[in-house]
Design a protein around this motif. Structure first.
Motif, PDB file in Angstrom:
ATOM      1  N   LEU A 199       0.828  -1.206   0.000  1.00 51.29           N
ATOM      2  CA  LEU A 199       0.000   0.000   0.000  1.00 51.29           C
ATOM      3  C   LEU A 199       0.861   1.253   0.000  1.00 51.29           C
ATOM      4  O   LEU A 199       0.598   2.199  -0.747  1.00 51.29           O
ATOM      5  CB  LEU A 199      -0.929   0.027   1.219  1.00 51.29           C
ATOM      6  N   ASN A 200       1.894   1.265   0.832  1.00 56.01           N
ATOM      7  CA  ASN A 200       2.782   2.433   0.902  1.00 56.01           C
ATOM      8  C   ASN A 200       3.435   2.706  -0.439  1.00 56.01           C
ATOM      9  O   ASN A 200       3.528   3.859  -0.883  1.00 56.01           O
ATOM     10  CB  ASN A 200       3.849   2.243   1.976  1.00 56.01           C
ATOM     11  N   ARG A 201       3.895   1.652  -1.097  1.00 52.75           N
ATOM     12  CA  ARG A 201       4.538   1.818  -2.397  1.00 52.75           C
ATOM     13  C   ARG A 201       3.539   2.334  -3.435  1.00 52.75           C
ATOM     14  O   ARG A 201       3.867   3.188  -4.256  1.00 52.75           O
ATOM     15  CB  ARG A 201       5.146   0.485  -2.856  1.00 52.75           C
ATOM     16  N   LEU A 202       2.310   1.832  -3.375  1.00 55.99           N
ATOM     17  CA  LEU A 202       1.288   2.275  -4.319  1.00 55.99           C
ATOM     18  C   LEU A 202       0.919   3.737  -4.102  1.00 55.99           C
ATOM     19  O   LEU A 202       0.679   4.474  -5.069  1.00 55.99           O
ATOM     20  CB  LEU A 202       0.040   1.392  -4.210  1.00 55.99           C
ATOM     21  N   VAL A 203       0.882   4.182  -2.853  1.00 50.27           N
ATOM     22  CA  VAL A 203       0.583   5.592  -2.563  1.00 50.27           C
ATOM     23  C   VAL A 203       1.664   6.488  -3.170  1.00 50.27           C
ATOM     24  O   VAL A 203       1.359   7.502  -3.802  1.00 50.27           O
ATOM     25  CB  VAL A 203       0.449   5.822  -1.041  1.00 50.27           C
ATOM     26  N   VAL A 204       2.918   6.105  -2.992  1.00 46.63           N
ATOM     27  CA  VAL A 204       4.026   6.888  -3.551  1.00 46.63           C
ATOM     28  C   VAL A 204       3.937   6.902  -5.077  1.00 46.63           C
ATOM     29  O   VAL A 204       4.072   7.952  -5.710  1.00 46.63           O
ATOM     30  CB  VAL A 204       5.392   6.331  -3.074  1.00 46.63           C
ATOM     31  N   HIS A 205       3.676   5.743  -5.657  1.00 47.86           N
ATOM     32  CA  HIS A 205       3.559   5.650  -7.119  1.00 47.86           C
ATOM     33  C   HIS A 205       2.410   6.523  -7.624  1.00 47.86           C
ATOM     34  O   HIS A 205       2.548   7.244  -8.622  1.00 47.86           O
ATOM     35  CB  HIS A 205       3.350   4.195  -7.546  1.00 47.86           C
TER      36      HIS A 205
END
Length: 159
Positions: free
Chosen positions: A100-106
Motif C-alpha cells: 500500500l505504501n509503495r502504491l501511494v508513492v507511485h
C-alpha cells in the motif's frame, strides 16, 4: 432478501486470496448468488440502516483492497506481481502495508507527472478555451480553476 452488513474479514495476511475474492466470491451472497468483493460497495452504499453503518466501518479497508486488487490485475500472473512486490535482496514478499505504501508513492508521482503533462499540453494555461472548462469547477456560483496536481491529473485522465 435482506442485506446484512459486509462479512467480517481481513485480507492483509493473504493478498492472493483478496485478489481471488475480488473477482469471484461467496463471502457475501444475495438471493443465493455470490457477490465478488469488487462489487460490495455498490450494494452497501445504497443500503439503509445497519448494513449501511457496517459499510461505513469497512469502506476505507475496502478502498485499500481495491487499490491492491487493481494493481494485481496489471500483472499477467501472481509470479509477475510478486516479482515487483518483493524485497530485491531477500526476495521476501512485501507485506500488505508495504505494498500500500509503495502504491501511494507511485500514485502521487503519477499525479505530478500527469498534471505536468496537462499543463504542458495546454501551454501552461488550463483555463484556455481549448480545455473547454475541463479543469474548472463551480463553488458558490463562482468558477474556480483546479490547482492541486491530483485533481488536475484526474481530469486529464478523463479527457
Amino acid at each position: 432478501s435482506k442485506l446484512r452488513g459486509p462479512p467480517l474479514i481481513h485480507f492483509s495476511g493473504d493478498i492472493e486470496r483478496l485478489c481471488r475474492e475480488w473477482k469471484a466470491s461467496n463471502l457475501l451472497t444475495v438471493n443465493g448468488r455470490g457477490i465478488p468483493v469488487k462489487y460490495w460497495g455498490e450494494f452497501f452504499k445504497k443500503s439503509k440502516g445497519r448494513a449501511h453503518s457496517a459499510w461505513d466501518s469497512i469502506k476505507v479497508e475496502w478502498g485499500n483492497w481495491k487499490f491492491i486488487a487493481e494493481e494485481w490485475e496489471r500483472f499477467s500472473d501472481a509470479d509477475a506481481f510478486w516479482s515487483e512486490y518483493s524485497n530485491p535482496e531477500t526476495h521476501n514478499k512485501l507485506s500488505y502495508q508495504q505494498i500500500l505504501n509503495r502504491l501511494v508513492v507511485h500514485r502521487a508521482k503519477k499525479a505530478v507527472q500527469d498534471a505536468a503533462d496537462a499543463r504542458e499540453f495546454f501551454g501552461g494555461n488550463l483555463d484556455c478555451p481549448d480545455a473547454n472548462g475541463a479543469f474548472q469547477y463551480v463553488k458558490h456560483g463562482r468558477t474556480h480553476s483546479l490547482s492541486k496536481d491530483d485533481a488536475v491529473a484526474k481530469r486529464w485522465r478523463e479527457l
